[in-house]
Design a protein around this motif. Structure first.
Motif, PDB file in Angstrom:
ATOM      1  N   GLU A  80       0.803  -1.214   0.000  1.00 28.75           N
ATOM      2  CA  GLU A  80       0.000   0.000   0.000  1.00 28.75           C
ATOM      3  C   GLU A  80       0.838   1.267   0.000  1.00 28.75           C
ATOM      4  OE1 GLU A  80       0.439  -1.981   2.456  1.00 28.75           O
ATOM      5  OE2 GLU A  80       0.549  -0.986   4.382  1.00 28.75           O
ATOM      6  N   LEU A  81       2.066   1.215   0.494  1.00 27.53           N
ATOM      7  CA  LEU A  81       2.892   2.424   0.567  1.00 27.53           C
ATOM      8  C   LEU A  81       3.674   2.657  -0.717  1.00 27.53           C
ATOM      9  CD1 LEU A  81       4.293   2.053   4.205  1.00 27.53           C
ATOM     10  CD2 LEU A  81       2.315   3.360   3.432  1.00 27.53           C
ATOM     11  N   ASN A  82       3.655   1.697  -1.626  1.00 23.64           N
ATOM     12  CA  ASN A  82       4.475   1.805  -2.835  1.00 23.64           C
ATOM     13  C   ASN A  82       3.723   2.337  -4.045  1.00 23.64           C
ATOM     14  OD1 ASN A  82       6.573   0.685  -1.355  1.00 23.64           O
ATOM     15  ND2 ASN A  82       6.030  -1.415  -1.944  1.00 23.64           N
ATOM     16  N   ALA A  83       2.410   2.427  -3.974  1.00 29.95           N
ATOM     17  CA  ALA A  83       1.606   2.840  -5.124  1.00 29.95           C
ATOM     18  C   ALA A  83       1.043   4.237  -4.902  1.00 29.95           C
ATOM     19  CB  ALA A  83       0.473   1.847  -5.365  1.00 29.95           C
ATOM     20  N   ASP A  84       1.173   5.073  -5.925  1.00 32.42           N
ATOM     21  CA  ASP A  84       0.651   6.436  -5.878  1.00 32.42           C
ATOM     22  C   ASP A  84      -0.682   6.498  -6.623  1.00 32.42           C
ATOM     23  OD1 ASP A  84       2.963   7.249  -4.558  1.00 32.42           O
ATOM     24  OD2 ASP A  84       4.001   7.717  -6.451  1.00 32.42           O
ATOM     25  N   VAL A  85      -1.665   7.163  -6.013  1.00 28.99           N
ATOM     26  CA  VAL A  85      -2.951   7.373  -6.670  1.00 28.99           C
ATOM     27  C   VAL A  85      -2.832   8.597  -7.570  1.00 28.99           C
ATOM     28  CG1 VAL A  85      -5.405   7.828  -6.372  1.00 28.99           C
ATOM     29  CG2 VAL A  85      -4.207   6.357  -4.742  1.00 28.99           C
ATOM     30  N   VAL A  86      -3.035   8.413  -8.861  1.00 32.27           N
ATOM     31  CA  VAL A  86      -2.921   9.489  -9.846  1.00 32.27           C
ATOM     32  C   VAL A  86      -4.319  10.017 -10.151  1.00 32.27           C
ATOM     33  CG1 VAL A  86      -2.105  10.126 -12.136  1.00 32.27           C
ATOM     34  CG2 VAL A  86      -0.872   8.402 -10.800  1.00 32.27           C
ATOM     35  N   ASP A  87      -4.484  11.323 -10.002  1.00 33.21           N
ATOM     36  CA  ASP A  87      -5.808  11.922 -10.207  1.00 33.21           C
ATOM     37  C   ASP A  87      -6.244  11.864 -11.661  1.00 33.21           C
ATOM     38  OD1 ASP A  87      -6.022  12.523  -7.517  1.00 33.21           O
ATOM     39  OD2 ASP A  87      -5.119  14.514  -7.742  1.00 33.21           O
ATOM     40  N   ARG A  88      -5.302  12.119 -12.570  1.00 29.77           N
ATOM     41  CA  ARG A  88      -5.618  12.102 -13.993  1.00 29.77           C
ATOM     42  C   ARG A  88      -4.569  11.277 -14.724  1.00 29.77           C
ATOM     43  NH1 ARG A  88      -6.458  17.721 -16.645  1.00 29.77           N
ATOM     44  NH2 ARG A  88      -4.297  18.002 -15.933  1.00 29.77           N
ATOM     45  N   ILE A  89      -5.003  10.572 -15.756  1.00 30.27           N
ATOM     46  CA  ILE A  89      -4.099   9.700 -16.490  1.00 30.27           C
ATOM     47  C   ILE A  89      -2.936  10.474 -17.083  1.00 30.27           C
ATOM     48  CG2 ILE A  89      -3.945   8.247 -18.564  1.00 30.27           C
ATOM     49  CD1 ILE A  89      -6.667   7.136 -17.915  1.00 30.27           C
ATOM     50  N   ILE A  90      -3.176  11.691 -17.516  1.00 36.12           N
ATOM     51  CA  ILE A  90      -2.128  12.479 -18.141  1.00 36.12           C
ATOM     52  C   ILE A  90      -1.007  12.829 -17.172  1.00 36.12           C
ATOM     53  CG2 ILE A  90      -3.074  14.775 -17.682  1.00 36.12           C
ATOM     54  CD1 ILE A  90      -2.349  15.541 -20.547  1.00 36.12           C
ATOM     55  N   GLU A  91      -1.267  12.697 -15.860  1.00 31.37           N
ATOM     56  CA  GLU A  91      -0.285  13.057 -14.846  1.00 31.37           C
ATOM     57  C   GLU A  91       0.527  11.864 -14.333  1.00 31.37           C
ATOM     58  OE1 GLU A  91      -2.630  14.866 -11.824  1.00 31.37           O
ATOM     59  OE2 GLU A  91      -3.097  16.664 -13.005  1.00 31.37           O
ATOM     60  N   VAL A  92       0.353  10.693 -14.915  1.00 33.16           N
ATOM     61  CA  VAL A  92       1.047   9.508 -14.439  1.00 33.16           C
ATOM     62  C   VAL A  92       2.543   9.629 -14.697  1.00 33.16           C
ATOM     63  CG1 VAL A  92       0.734   8.241 -16.607  1.00 33.16           C
ATOM     64  CG2 VAL A  92       1.057   6.987 -14.454  1.00 33.16           C
ATOM     65  N   LYS A  93       3.349   9.150 -13.761  1.00 30.40           N
ATOM     66  CA  LYS A  93       4.803   9.203 -13.872  1.00 30.40           C
ATOM     67  C   LYS A  93       5.317   7.865 -14.386  1.00 30.40           C
ATOM     68  CE  LYS A  93       5.312  12.488 -10.036  1.00 30.40           C
ATOM     69  NZ  LYS A  93       5.920  12.725  -8.696  1.00 30.40           N
ATOM     70  N   GLU A  94       6.269   7.945 -15.296  1.00 30.57           N
ATOM     71  CA  GLU A  94       6.824   6.733 -15.892  1.00 30.57           C
ATOM     72  C   GLU A  94       7.711   6.009 -14.891  1.00 30.57           C
ATOM     73  OE1 GLU A  94       8.864   8.451 -19.124  1.00 30.57           O
ATOM     74  OE2 GLU A  94       7.096   8.629 -20.405  1.00 30.57           O
ATOM     75  N   GLY A  95       7.612   4.690 -14.894  1.00 33.90           N
ATOM     76  CA  GLY A  95       8.449   3.857 -14.054  1.00 33.90           C
ATOM     77  C   GLY A  95       8.054   3.810 -12.599  1.00 33.90           C
ATOM     78  N   THR A  96       6.927   4.423 -12.240  1.00 31.75           N
ATOM     79  CA  THR A  96       6.459   4.453 -10.856  1.00 31.75           C
ATOM     80  C   THR A  96       5.206   3.607 -10.717  1.00 31.75           C
ATOM     81  OG1 THR A  96       7.328   6.697 -10.580  1.00 31.75           O
ATOM     82  CG2 THR A  96       5.723   5.925  -8.946  1.00 31.75           C
ATOM     83  N   LEU A  97       5.152   2.787  -9.672  1.00 33.80           N
ATOM     84  CA  LEU A  97       3.951   1.995  -9.411  1.00 33.80           C
ATOM     85  C   LEU A  97       2.801   2.938  -9.077  1.00 33.80           C
ATOM     86  CD1 LEU A  97       2.849  -0.916  -9.164  1.00 33.80           C
ATOM     87  CD2 LEU A  97       3.307  -0.752  -6.699  1.00 33.80           C
ATOM     88  N   SER A  98       1.771   2.934  -9.897  1.00 33.43           N
ATOM     89  CA  SER A  98       0.688   3.906  -9.784  1.00 33.43           C
ATOM     90  C   SER A  98      -0.668   3.221  -9.835  1.00 33.43           C
ATOM     91  CB  SER A  98       0.778   4.951 -10.917  1.00 33.43           C
ATOM     92  OG  SER A  98       2.045   5.556 -10.972  1.00 33.43           O
ATOM     93  N   ILE A  99      -1.667   3.930  -9.315  1.00 37.19           N
ATOM     94  CA  ILE A  99      -3.068   3.509  -9.392  1.00 37.19           C
ATOM     95  C   ILE A  99      -3.796   4.492 -10.285  1.00 37.19           C
ATOM     96  CG2 ILE A  99      -5.196   3.042  -8.134  1.00 37.19           C
ATOM     97  CD1 ILE A  99      -3.550   2.448  -5.665  1.00 37.19           C
TER      98      ILE A  99
END
Length: 540
Positions: A80-99
């Motif tokens: 749970e501490l390794n994944a970032d919740v991204v508000d918008r798809i366009i804001e997702v960071k490459e190489g980062t575990l994201s939701i």
């Protein structure tokens, strides 16, 4: 004692299908019942709106629940501490575990996707569920599954208002915990809202998916169930006096017209057997039925057979019209079917049995979901029973004896089945026959994603509502059904949408109601125990 045994069971009804009705009728409707919620008089016709608003409203309603389920699943795996919740798809960071949360979009090769003949507005259910290649078939073919195949150019996307990202079904490994929510493109359909956990590849911009999570079953509302029985006592041992809901679909009235005389005789006799069962207490336990719900298919298709085409062409132009598909629709056939349906419902109502009628594929109402109730002038005798007969929308929702009942004529489930194919594995380990998913699996999928019609408006005709999506399930029903299925199927699901064996708090009974015209079967649901029983009427 004999008179008390014949007393018919009674259960109060609180209809709640009005939330579908306000999104069904166009604003310009002269009936005054069609203004969509939140729209003002200055707004133009609803078809001037974009369908993107439907997906935006759906995403807004289900986003929070998808994130919660994704975070809970990651917490169970210690991530749970390794994944970032991204508000918008366009804001997702490459190489980062994201939701990421968005709407699933399956782009398939247009050459492999069945094409609908004719325009979107006049397409019937048979047209887009069973698209033809131009040849007139005497027997209706089965559903054609649409299998996702990446090697043939199919692409899977996740989309929101800001943009979209391509999804790779190849699961990315994160941690040592076992992942039970991997992405299978053949288990999702365009329009499903989901939270996707994964990493975006910096070189390709493709998101490699670790797991996918849905909104889950709708939340439970605490509603006190009312026994609501008049003239009958509750006996838990014998189950005597429990309110029984009868579900029937596909009555097919009008099929015993001259054009369908070969099959109509048998179906007409079955309808009479059902009527006798309901109205004659000496023939069975029909007196325990507190309400009958007709889940679509009340009348037969208003299209003449190939053999009658020449006769139809000779009739007056006032009695027949030719659709863009080239088929001749006979007004006299529709009138005959409605008249027979009206008389049949009247016989049931005259015995004191309440009836709720849900419009379906062939009924003369709007084709786009939600479908409006049939106009009262089409069923003049039935509407005379003001306290017993109710004309519902499609979908249907009510509280019968305090038990929430939700369902439809089954068109939403039939359409979803095409995009959730089952692939049989041969003895050699290779892929074999591909077939649509079962009706009960598709129905459970809609329950687990909290949306009744996820394939609309992509493949299921739907009104472009802008303020909200009426098909999002905001509260959990106790009974959830779909009509006009190939066969009877029932399943009990628990708090998390999983299949269970015994009734528990928050459980929901899923019911696939078979077409009466095809099987001669109806379904009884005990509203206290949620137990199901199928009754077959056979004239052989």
């Amino acid at each position: 004692n004999s008179s008390s045994d014949n007393t018919r069971a009674y259960a109060p009804l609180e209809p709640s299908w009005s939330r579908f009705h306000v999104f069904a009728a166009p604003i310009a409707s002269s009936s005054g019942a069609g203004a969509a919620a939140g729209d003002s008089a200055q707004n133009s016709h609803p078809y001037n709106r974009q369908y993107s608003h439907v997906y935006s409203a759906r995403l807004q309603l289900l986003r929070k629940r998808c994130i919660q389920n994704a975070q809970q699943a990651l917490k169970d795996n210690g991530l749970e501490l390794n994944a970032d919740v991204v508000d918008r798809i366009i804001e997702v960071k490459e190489g980062t575990l994201s939701i990421l949360v968005g709407t699933v979009v399956k782009e398939m090769d247009p050459k492999r996707r069945p094409q609908v003949k004719g325009s979107y507005t006049d397409a019937s259910a048979q047209t887009f569920l069973f698209p033809s290649d131009g040849n007139e078939a005497e027997k209706q073919e089965p559903l054609r599954p649409c299998m996702f195949d990446k090697e043939k150019g199919d692409v899977l996307h996740l989309e929101d208002e800001s943009g979209r990202v391509e999804l790779s079904p190849d699961a990315v490994e994160v941690g040592d915990a076992k992942n039970t929510s991997t992405l299978d493109p053949n288990k999702v359909a365009t329009g499903i809202v989901a939270a996707v956990v994964g990493k975006v590849d910096a070189a390709t911009g493709v998101m490699h998916v670790h797991s996918i999570h849905f909104a889950g079953p709708p939340p439970v509302e605490t509603v006190a169930r009312k026994e609501g029985l008049r003239g009958a006592s509750i006996d838990n041992d014998k189950k005597k006096g429990d309110p029984i809901l009868l579900l029937v679909s596909g009555l097919g009235c009008g099929s015993d017209s001259p054009t369908d005389a070969q099959t109509g005789a048998s179906l007409s006799l079955r309808r009479e057997m059902l009527l006798d069962y309901l109205t004659d207490p000496q023939l069975g336990d029909g007196s325990s039925i507190c309400r009958v719900v007709v889940a679509g298919g009340g009348i037969t298709a208003p299209v003449n057979t190939t053999e009658d085409k020449e006769n139809t062409q000779k009739t007056s132009s006032n009695n027949s019209t030719k659709s863009k598909s080239g088929k001749y629709e006979s007004t006299s056939n529709v009138t005959f079917s409605l008249r027979e349906l009206d008389l049949y419902l009247t016989e049931i109502l005259s015995s004191g049995i309440p009836v709720d009628y849900i419009p379906g594929w062939n009924d003369p109402t709007n084709a786009n979901w939600p479908q409006r109730p049939l106009h009262s002038c089409l069923l003049p005798n039935s509407v005379g029973f003001i306290d017993l007969f109710r004309r519902s929308t499609n979908p249907y929702e009510s509280a019968c004896s305090g038990v929430t009942v939700l369902g439809s004529d089954g068109l939403n489930v039939a359409d979803l089945r095409r995009f959730l194919p089952n692939i049989e594995v041969t003895d050699e380990g290779t892929d074999g026959k591909v077939s649509p998913s079962s009706s009960i699996d598709a129905l459970q999928q809609t329950f687990n994603i909290s949306h009744m019609a996820p394939t609309g408006p992509d493949s299921l005709p739907m009104f472009p509502s802008s303020e909200s999506d009426p098909f999002v399930m905001t509260s959990r029903p106790s009974v959830y059904f779909a009509g006009n299925c190939d066969e009877f199927e029932a399943r009990l699901v628990g708090d998390k949408g999983e299949s269970i064996d015994n009734i528990e708090d928050g459980a929901t009974r899923l019911v696939c109601v078979p077409s009466f015209a095809s099987t001669g079967e109806v379904v009884k649901v005990n509203l206290r125990t949620l137990e199901c029983e199928v009754i077959s009427f056979n004239d052989v």
